[in-house]
Design an enzyme around this catalytic site. Structure first.
Site, short mmCIF file in Angstrom:
data_model
loop_
_atom_site.label_atom_id
_atom_site.label_comp_id
_atom_site.label_asym_id
_atom_site.label_seq_id
_atom_site.Cartn_x
_atom_site.Cartn_y
_atom_site.Cartn_z
N GLY A 82 -4.69 -4.23 -3.76
CA GLY A 82 -5.66 -3.16 -3.97
C GLY A 82 -4.87 -1.94 -4.38
N HIS A 83 -4.90 -1.61 -5.65
CA HIS A 83 -4.08 -0.51 -6.18
C HIS A 83 -5.00 0.64 -6.59
CE1 HIS A 83 -0.49 -3.36 -7.20
NE2 HIS A 83 -0.85 -3.41 -5.93
N LYS A 105 1.78 1.96 -5.23
CA LYS A 105 2.28 1.36 -6.47
C LYS A 105 1.31 1.62 -7.62
CE LYS A 105 2.33 -2.58 -4.32
NZ LYS A 105 2.06 -2.15 -2.95
N GLN A 156 1.79 -6.31 -3.51
CA GLN A 156 2.36 -6.50 -2.17
C GLN A 156 3.71 -5.78 -2.09
OE1 GLN A 156 0.98 -9.72 -3.75
NE2 GLN A 156 -0.79 -8.59 -3.07
N ASP A 160 0.81 -1.23 0.00
CA ASP A 160 0.00 0.00 0.00
C ASP A 160 0.84 1.27 0.00
OD1 ASP A 160 -2.22 -1.70 0.14
OD2 ASP A 160 -2.08 -1.78 2.33
P1 GDP Z 1 -0.78 0.28 -3.54
O1 GDP Z 1 -1.38 -0.99 -3.05
O2 GDP Z 1 0.70 0.34 -3.33
O3 GDP Z 1 -1.16 0.61 -4.95
O4 GDP Z 1 -1.39 1.43 -2.62
P2 GDP Z 1 -2.95 1.60 -2.19
O5 GDP Z 1 -3.70 2.12 -3.35
O6 GDP Z 1 -3.46 0.37 -1.52
O7 GDP Z 1 -2.81 2.66 -1.03
C1 GDP Z 1 -2.26 3.91 -1.26
C2 GDP Z 1 -3.30 4.96 -0.89
O8 GDP Z 1 -2.66 6.22 -0.81
C3 GDP Z 1 -4.39 5.15 -1.93
O9 GDP Z 1 -5.58 5.52 -1.30
C4 GDP Z 1 -3.86 6.26 -2.81
O10 GDP Z 1 -4.89 6.99 -3.47
C5 GDP Z 1 -3.18 7.12 -1.78
N1 GDP Z 1 -2.02 7.88 -2.25
C6 GDP Z 1 -1.05 7.53 -3.14
N2 GDP Z 1 -0.09 8.47 -3.19
C7 GDP Z 1 -0.45 9.44 -2.32
C8 GDP Z 1 0.15 10.66 -1.89
O11 GDP Z 1 1.23 11.05 -2.32
N3 GDP Z 1 -0.53 11.38 -0.93
C9 GDP Z 1 -1.72 10.96 -0.40
N4 GDP Z 1 -2.32 11.72 0.52
N5 GDP Z 1 -2.31 9.82 -0.79
C10 GDP Z 1 -1.67 9.07 -1.72
P1 IMO Z 2 -0.96 -4.23 -2.26
O1 IMO Z 2 -0.55 -4.77 -3.62
C1 IMO Z 2 -0.85 -4.79 2.05
C2 IMO Z 2 -0.92 -8.93 3.51
C3 IMO Z 2 -2.13 -9.41 4.27
C4 IMO Z 2 -1.48 -10.41 5.20
C5 IMO Z 2 -0.40 -11.04 4.33
C6 IMO Z 2 -0.81 -12.36 3.69
O2 IMO Z 2 -2.25 -3.50 -2.28
O3 IMO Z 2 0.15 -3.49 -1.61
P2 IMO Z 2 -2.45 -12.98 1.69
O4 IMO Z 2 -3.92 -12.75 1.50
O5 IMO Z 2 -1.61 -12.38 0.62
O6 IMO Z 2 -2.11 -14.43 1.92
O7 IMO Z 2 -2.09 -12.22 3.08
O8 IMO Z 2 -0.13 -10.09 3.31
N1 IMO Z 2 -1.20 -8.37 2.17
C7 IMO Z 2 -1.13 -7.06 1.88
N2 IMO Z 2 -0.89 -5.99 2.67
N3 IMO Z 2 -1.02 -4.61 0.73
C8 IMO Z 2 -1.23 -5.68 -0.08
O9 IMO Z 2 -1.28 -5.58 -1.42
C9 IMO Z 2 -1.34 -6.97 0.50
N4 IMO Z 2 -1.57 -8.20 0.01
C10 IMO Z 2 -1.47 -9.05 1.04
O10 IMO Z 2 -2.75 -8.36 4.97
O11 IMO Z 2 -0.82 -9.74 6.26
MG MG Z 3 -2.93 -1.65 -1.77
#
Ligand code: GDP
Ligand code: IMO
Ligand code: MG
Length: 429
Positions: free
Chosen positions: A41-42, A17, A225, A14
């Protein structure tokens, strides 16, 4: 000249990416997911519209990008199809999608066993996403997995399913006291419902990627991840069941290490983790709550509250080694805007011993006490900043400090979720 760039998470996921992949995809021809599944979840925010992608590569919003789901991904067809339907309903063209025939399928028993195993583990649970990811990769390794290409061969699909389901049903009934799953129900769904819809997308992803590279087109490999959730290099057993590290991109997309020209590490300006496992810089105080609140730190798909803490430079320095990072994009700097002081972990103290690198023994990490450097905050709103010169000087110092401590240049800084909310930082020298 081949050109493949990897986007990889340097922490526990998170990091942003999705946002960075989307940003870079403007200049890419192919965007490839190489591991994981719908545990990811991207998030991408474009003109105030939010897209939360689980299986579809984050380049899909551009008409010129060919999105590819590589062989290293585990695919739940029902999730993929509903994601496609949802995006298509929002006007996004998903017709160019290529799904590797060698990717493994997540089956109904995988999801059920993921949840049952977690329940069985009780307080020792991993905190998985319960999406069936671990059980699907376990079957892949045990050579009893069903692959996407099996959807195109009903005879093989049924044969494989019958063999594996016999064992799964025994486990469900005898170990967990659950009802058996019906082979014909599964075949009706997978072969009757999903296969006809997926068939036009199933293809030779390795051929598609190599044709692109040989044709001088640009390929982006989108990690899901992150480094410390990596099955080999993460905080085992509190990890996912695939290899998010940059090396995993070679295996999961079917390319060699020499095809990769750069590796972009994504790091959040602080730290979060979802699920169980060690977290030396975790904050269980008001600052932790503030980071959750200002950072919107709730799972993109699962809604779970993320644990929060200070930036851990020991981890990211290790991630730089494991992934041979060329550069770092630092996201969510704006979340720190209101703080008067910011801590950065630069070493750990474990049983009285100072560690400047990750301790190799997991037990030491569980008891590691962070050694902090305290930096001044800037207490100014950065969300509208578009140029490095507009960043408050304390914010510039913070970025510089992290870059020096991680040993990798920070070349982009995120100041908000929007596609345009980032600042480019020219490399020095
Ligand atoms: P990912 O799994 O690495 O793609 O990241 P996620 O989407 O799960 O979580 C990142 C969260 O931070 C999302 O809600 C994005 O919209 C938000 N986000 C990404 N870059 C920034 C930033 O520079 N500032 C803020 N405030 N939010 C950001
Ligand atoms: P993105 O791509 C954050 C974590 C789960 C758990 C562990 C194993 O959005 O960054 P799994 O279901 O993969 O067997 O769970 O990995 N986990 C993540 N945490 N971001 C993710 O994906 C994750 N995908 C799995 O919370 O601790
Ligand atoms: Mg994510």
């Amino acid at each position: 000249m081949v050109s493949a760039t990897v986007v990889v998470g340097t922490q526990w996921g998170d990091e942003g990416k999705g946002k960075l992949t989307d940003l870079l995809a403007a200049d890419m021809d192919l965007v490839v997911r190489y591991q994981g599944g719908h545990n990811a979840g991207h998030t991408i925010v474009v003109d105030g519209r939010r897209f939360a992608l689980q299986l579809l590569p984050s380049g899909i919003l551009y008409d010129h990008v060919v999105p590819v789901i590589g062989n290293g991904v585990v695919v739940d067809p029902s999730v993929l199809l509903s994601e496609i339907d949802q995006l298509s309903g929002s006007g996004v063209d998903c017709s160019r999608l290529v799904v590797s025939g060698s990717a493994h399928l997540i089956m109904p028993y995988h999801q059920e066993l993921d949840a049952l195993t977690e329940r069985h583990l009780g307080r020792n649970r991993l905190g998985t996403t319960k999406r069936g990811i671990g059980p699907a990769y376990a079957d892949k390794a045990a050579r009893v997995g069903l692959r996407v290409q099996d959807l195109l061969d009903p005879k093989i699909f049924r044969q494989k399913l019958d063999v594996v389901l016999k064992e799964k049903n025994l486990i469900l009934a005898k170990v967990y006291n659950r009802l058996a799953l019906s082979s014909s129900d599964i075949c009706d769904r997978y072969l009757g419902e999903y296969a006809p819809r997926l068939a036009p997308m199933i293809g030779d992803s390795v051929g598609v990627i190599h044709d692109a590279l040989e044709g001088g087109r640009r390929v982006l490999l989108e990690g899901a991840q992150a480094t410390f959730l990596d099955l080999d290099h993460g905080t085992y057993p509190f990890v996912t069941s695939s290899n998010p590290v940059a090396g995993g991109a070679c295996v999961g997309a079917g390319i060699g290490p020499r095809d990769i020209t750069s590796v972009l590490g994504i790091a959040k300006a602080y730290l979060t983790r979802v699920g169980s496992g060690p977290f030396p810089t975790e904050l269980a105080d008001d600052v932790g709550d503030l980071l959750v609140e200002r950072g919107g730190e709730f799972g993109t798909n699962t809604g779970r509250r993320r644990r929060t803490g200070w930036f851990d430079a020991v981890m990211v320095r290790h991630a730089a080694r494991l992934n041979s990072l060329s550069e770092i994009a630092l996201t969510k700097l704006d979340v720190l805007d209101t703080l008067s002081q910011i801590n950065v972990c630069v070493a750990y103290r474990c049983a009285g011993k100072l560690h400047e690198h990750m301790p190799y023994h997991q037990s030491e990490l569980h008891d590691a006490v962070p050694v902090y450097e305290v930096l001044p905050g800037w207490q100014e709103d950065t969300t509208g900043v578009t140029k490095i010169s507009e960043l408050p000087s304390a914010a510039r110092e913070y970025v510089k400090f992290l870059s020096a401590r991680c040993g990798v240049p920070v070349t982009r800084v995120g100041v908000g979720p929007g596609r345009e909310q980032f600042v480019e930082i020219p490399r020095e020298g």
